[in-house]
Design an enzyme around this catalytic site. Structure first.
Site, short mmCIF file in Angstrom:
data_model
loop_
_atom_site.label_atom_id
_atom_site.label_comp_id
_atom_site.label_asym_id
_atom_site.label_seq_id
_atom_site.Cartn_x
_atom_site.Cartn_y
_atom_site.Cartn_z
N LYS A 1 8.05 -1.54 -1.35
CA LYS A 1 7.50 -0.65 -0.32
C LYS A 1 8.60 -0.16 0.62
O LYS A 1 8.70 1.03 0.94
CB LYS A 1 6.41 -1.40 0.46
CG LYS A 1 5.82 -0.63 1.62
CD LYS A 1 5.05 0.59 1.17
CE LYS A 1 4.68 1.46 2.35
NZ LYS A 1 4.03 2.70 1.96
N PHE B 1 9.88 16.64 -1.46
CA PHE B 1 10.54 15.98 -0.32
C PHE B 1 11.90 16.58 0.00
O PHE B 1 12.75 15.95 0.62
CB PHE B 1 10.62 14.45 -0.51
CG PHE B 1 9.41 13.77 0.04
CD1 PHE B 1 8.16 13.99 -0.52
CD2 PHE B 1 9.49 12.95 1.15
CE1 PHE B 1 7.03 13.41 0.01
CE2 PHE B 1 8.36 12.36 1.70
CZ PHE B 1 7.13 12.59 1.12
N LEU B 2 12.12 17.82 -0.46
CA LEU B 2 13.35 18.53 -0.09
C LEU B 2 13.00 19.74 0.79
O LEU B 2 13.69 20.75 0.74
CB LEU B 2 14.11 19.00 -1.34
CG LEU B 2 14.89 17.93 -2.10
CD1 LEU B 2 15.62 18.55 -3.29
CD2 LEU B 2 15.90 17.20 -1.21
N CYS C 1 4.59 5.41 9.63
CA CYS C 1 5.24 4.61 8.58
C CYS C 1 6.75 4.83 8.48
O CYS C 1 7.51 3.95 8.82
CB CYS C 1 4.57 4.88 7.23
SG CYS C 1 2.93 4.15 7.13
N GLU D 1 0.85 -1.19 0.00
CA GLU D 1 0.00 0.00 0.00
C GLU D 1 0.89 1.25 0.00
O GLU D 1 1.78 1.36 0.82
CB GLU D 1 -0.89 -0.03 1.25
CG GLU D 1 -1.81 1.15 1.38
CD GLU D 1 -2.67 1.31 0.15
OE1 GLU D 1 -3.44 0.39 -0.17
OE2 GLU D 1 -2.58 2.36 -0.52
N ASN E 1 9.90 3.88 0.98
CA ASN E 1 9.94 4.65 2.23
C ASN E 1 11.37 5.01 2.64
O ASN E 1 11.62 6.10 3.14
CB ASN E 1 9.23 3.88 3.35
CG ASN E 1 7.73 4.11 3.29
OD1 ASN E 1 7.26 4.88 2.46
ND2 ASN E 1 6.98 3.47 4.16
N ARG F 1 1.34 9.55 15.72
CA ARG F 1 2.36 8.50 15.96
C ARG F 1 3.73 9.06 15.55
O ARG F 1 3.90 9.56 14.45
CB ARG F 1 2.03 7.24 15.14
CG ARG F 1 0.83 6.50 15.68
CD ARG F 1 0.48 5.28 14.84
NE ARG F 1 -0.06 5.66 13.53
CZ ARG F 1 -0.52 4.79 12.65
NH1 ARG F 1 -0.48 3.50 12.90
NH2 ARG F 1 -1.01 5.20 11.49
N1 LIG Z 1 -1.20 4.63 7.55
C1 LIG Z 1 -0.67 4.76 6.34
O1 LIG Z 1 -0.61 5.86 5.76
C2 LIG Z 1 -0.09 3.57 5.62
C3 LIG Z 1 0.33 3.71 4.28
C4 LIG Z 1 0.85 2.60 3.64
C5 LIG Z 1 1.00 1.40 4.30
N2 LIG Z 1 0.61 1.31 5.61
C6 LIG Z 1 0.78 0.02 6.28
O2 LIG Z 1 -0.53 -0.51 6.49
C7 LIG Z 1 -0.57 -1.25 7.71
C8 LIG Z 1 -1.64 -0.69 8.62
O3 LIG Z 1 -1.32 0.62 8.97
P1 LIG Z 1 -2.32 1.57 9.78
O4 LIG Z 1 -1.67 2.89 9.88
O5 LIG Z 1 -3.69 1.46 9.20
O6 LIG Z 1 -2.31 0.81 11.20
P2 LIG Z 1 -3.31 1.00 12.43
O7 LIG Z 1 -2.55 0.51 13.61
O8 LIG Z 1 -3.87 2.37 12.42
O9 LIG Z 1 -4.51 0.03 12.13
C9 LIG Z 1 -4.38 -1.35 12.18
C10 LIG Z 1 -5.74 -1.96 12.53
O10 LIG Z 1 -5.60 -3.38 12.50
C11 LIG Z 1 -6.46 -3.90 13.52
N3 LIG Z 1 -6.07 -5.27 13.82
C12 LIG Z 1 -5.02 -5.72 14.54
N4 LIG Z 1 -5.01 -7.06 14.58
C13 LIG Z 1 -6.06 -7.48 13.86
C14 LIG Z 1 -6.56 -8.75 13.49
N5 LIG Z 1 -5.96 -9.88 13.87
N6 LIG Z 1 -7.67 -8.80 12.73
C15 LIG Z 1 -8.29 -7.68 12.33
N7 LIG Z 1 -7.86 -6.46 12.63
C16 LIG Z 1 -6.76 -6.35 13.38
C17 LIG Z 1 -6.28 -2.93 14.67
O11 LIG Z 1 -7.32 -3.04 15.61
C18 LIG Z 1 -6.27 -1.59 13.91
O12 LIG Z 1 -7.56 -1.05 13.80
C19 LIG Z 1 0.84 -1.16 8.29
O13 LIG Z 1 1.59 -2.28 7.87
C20 LIG Z 1 1.40 0.10 7.66
O14 LIG Z 1 2.81 0.10 7.61
C21 LIG Z 1 0.05 2.35 6.28
#
Ligand SMILES: NC(=O)c1ccc[n+]([C@@H]2O[C@H](COP(=O)([O-])OP(=O)(O)OC[C@H]3O[C@@H](n4cnc5c(N)ncnc54)[C@H](O)[C@@H]3O)[C@@H](O)[C@H]2O)c1
Length: 419
Positions: free
Chosen positions: A190, A235-236, A246, A134, A194, A315
């Site tokens: 990915k 990004f500069l 992330c 993602e 990053n 975060r």
């Molecule tokens: N936030 C971003 O902008 C972004 C962008 C790209 C990739 N990512 C990636 O996406 C992933 C999620 O990121 P996020 O920021 O949404 O995290 P987050 O911590 O905000 O959300 C994760 C969710 O997963 C749920 N969860 C945990 N265990 C679970 C399970 N067993 N079954 C169902 N749900 C469960 C949690 O309750 C929580 O709501 C990460 O790997 C992150 O690196 C995030």
């Protein structure tokens, strides 16, 4: 996904989130998403549940997007949530289907999870795993999902890949590039994206340290090198650095994983990237001390606590970190952020949480801009000057016009220029 025309069920283990979402309430700030949530909870195309039993036998395709935070006391990614989600899902599957990983995971995870799925799914159901990292940006999540700039998928099951192409039919029809590769390359794309972005930010921030020292202007330097289209200006932007859920954890996890593979030196430069980034926060605190001499009991207004504008995510937020450091040094810190107040309060309740920028600024001896919300970029130095006790400002994001502020009698400091 519902907007793209599919019937979607969202699963989370957090019953409070599910309850809110089912009622059409988004538990975080993301422009454009509340409207889509309401539209599709009403249309019936989008439902929510905490039950894997409900979706295991139901869906053609399952996306895994659970968190991969940094492990406590370690730089590696905590894979507990992904492992648990995949295992629980696999144990409830009773038909042929495809599982698509979207979470950011250490290279090698998808192959390990394929084995886990094979060993967990009952009967002779065919379940393929693809990895489809993602790339969405918080604040632009809707746009980045409906019109991504690229789609990357790892895996070798041609039928499963065709199904994923169907899911992304609309963006693909409008020209989004689709890169099909092996699982490891998809995972690494990915991590590499990053790591590159973090490095670009720390690169300009390292030059900030030099221009601050010798006298120079980091913005002019960034503009000048950014005009070289091999480099590019994005990004500069020198400033208080990157944060969020992330980049910081992803560069640490990449380094940890590559070391685990025996390539100890390969990603060592990312330690420097991380350290440069964290030093920028210290620099803001140092500037505050230079201006106020003693922070004890001094009223400091901090504008912004989210890690970036258009998000309520705090975060690893540089802004909240600086506010907390100032508080810990004895200052009376009043913060304001248009969206991130509740999240910040949960993490660091001892700051003073104002109801507006004007309230935070009232009688302050120093103003520090740390998240570049539009509302702060357009502050009027003359009007603000009427309410503060002392006209000193640190622009932690290099978004204000120093001349304009200085003309109104402000002491103006920013990052990347000699103070
Ligand atoms: N936030 C971003 O902008 C972004 C962008 C790209 C990739 N990512 C990636 O996406 C992933 C999620 O990121 P996020 O920021 O949404 O995290 P987050 O911590 O905000 O959300 C994760 C969710 O997963 C749920 N969860 C945990 N265990 C679970 C399970 N067993 N079954 C169902 N749900 C469960 C949690 O309750 C929580 O709501 C990460 O790997 C992150 O690196 C995030």
């Amino acid at each position: 996904m519902a907007e793209l025309g599919f019937e979607v069920v969202g699963v989370d283990t957090d019953p409070k989130k599910i309850e809110q979402l089912a009622a059409g309430v988004l538990p975080f700030h993301e422009p454009g998403l509340p409207e889509l949530l309401r539209k599709h909870t009403t249309s019936g195309r989008l439902r929510f549940t905490t039950s894997y039993a409900e979706i295991g036998p139901w869906a053609d395709i399952h996306f895994i997007a659970v968190g991969t935070p940094q492990k406590a006391g370690d730089h590696a990614a905590d894979m507990t949530y992904v492992d648990m989600a995949v295992e629980t899902l696999a144990s409830h599957i009773s038909r042929d289907c495809v599982i698509v990983g979207k979470s950011t995971v250490p290279v090698g995870s998808a192959r390990r999870l394929s084995d886990l799925i094979r060993n967990t799914v009952a009967g002779d159901n065919t379940v393929s795993l693809l990895w489809n990292p993602e790339f969405l940006r918080e604040g632009f999540a809707v746009q980045d999902t409906l019109q991504p700039d690229r789609l990357v998928v790892g895996g070798d099951d041609a039928q499963a890949i065709d199904l994923l192409k169907e899911v992304y039919g609309l963006p693909l029809a409008s020209g989004t590039p689709f890169i099909s590769t092996d699982l490891e390359t998809a995972e690494l794309v990915k991590a590499a994206a990053n790591a590159f972005l973090a490095t670009k930010i720390s690169f300009i921030n390292a030059f900030s340290e030099v221009t601050e020292h010798v006298g120079g202007d980091i913005r002019v330097l960034a503009d000048a090198i950014g005009l070289d289209n091999r480099i590019g200006r994005r990004f500069l932007n020198a400033g208080v650095g990157f944060g969020g859920g992330c980049l910081p954890k992803d560069i640490r996890a990449l380094q940890a994983r590559v070391s685990e593979l025996g390539l100890d030196r390969t990603m060592r430069f990312l330690t420097e990237v991380d350290e440069i980034n964290l030093r920028r926060r210290d620099r803001v605190v140092h500037l505050a001390k230079e201006i106020l001499h003693d922070l004890q009991g001094r009223k400091i207004a901090v504008l912004g606590v989210a890690f970036k504008p258009n998000s309520d995510d705090v975060r690893d937020s540089p802004a909240l970190d600086v506010a907390a450091q100032l508080y810990n040094a004895g200052a009376d810190v009043s913060v304001f952020d248009p969206e991130a107040m509740n999240n910040a309060r949960l993490r660091f309740p001892r700051l003073t949480y104002s109801t507006s920028a004007a309230e935070a600024l009232k009688d302050s001896t120093l103003t520090i801009l740390l998240t570049e919300w539009e509302e702060f970029r357009t502050l009027d130095p003359s009007a603000v000057g009427e309410t503060v006790e002392s006209k000193s400002i640190i622009d932690g994001r290099n978004v204000l016009d120093p001349i304009r502020w200085q003309t109104e009698g402000w002491r103006f400091e920013s990052l990347g220029r000699k103070s």
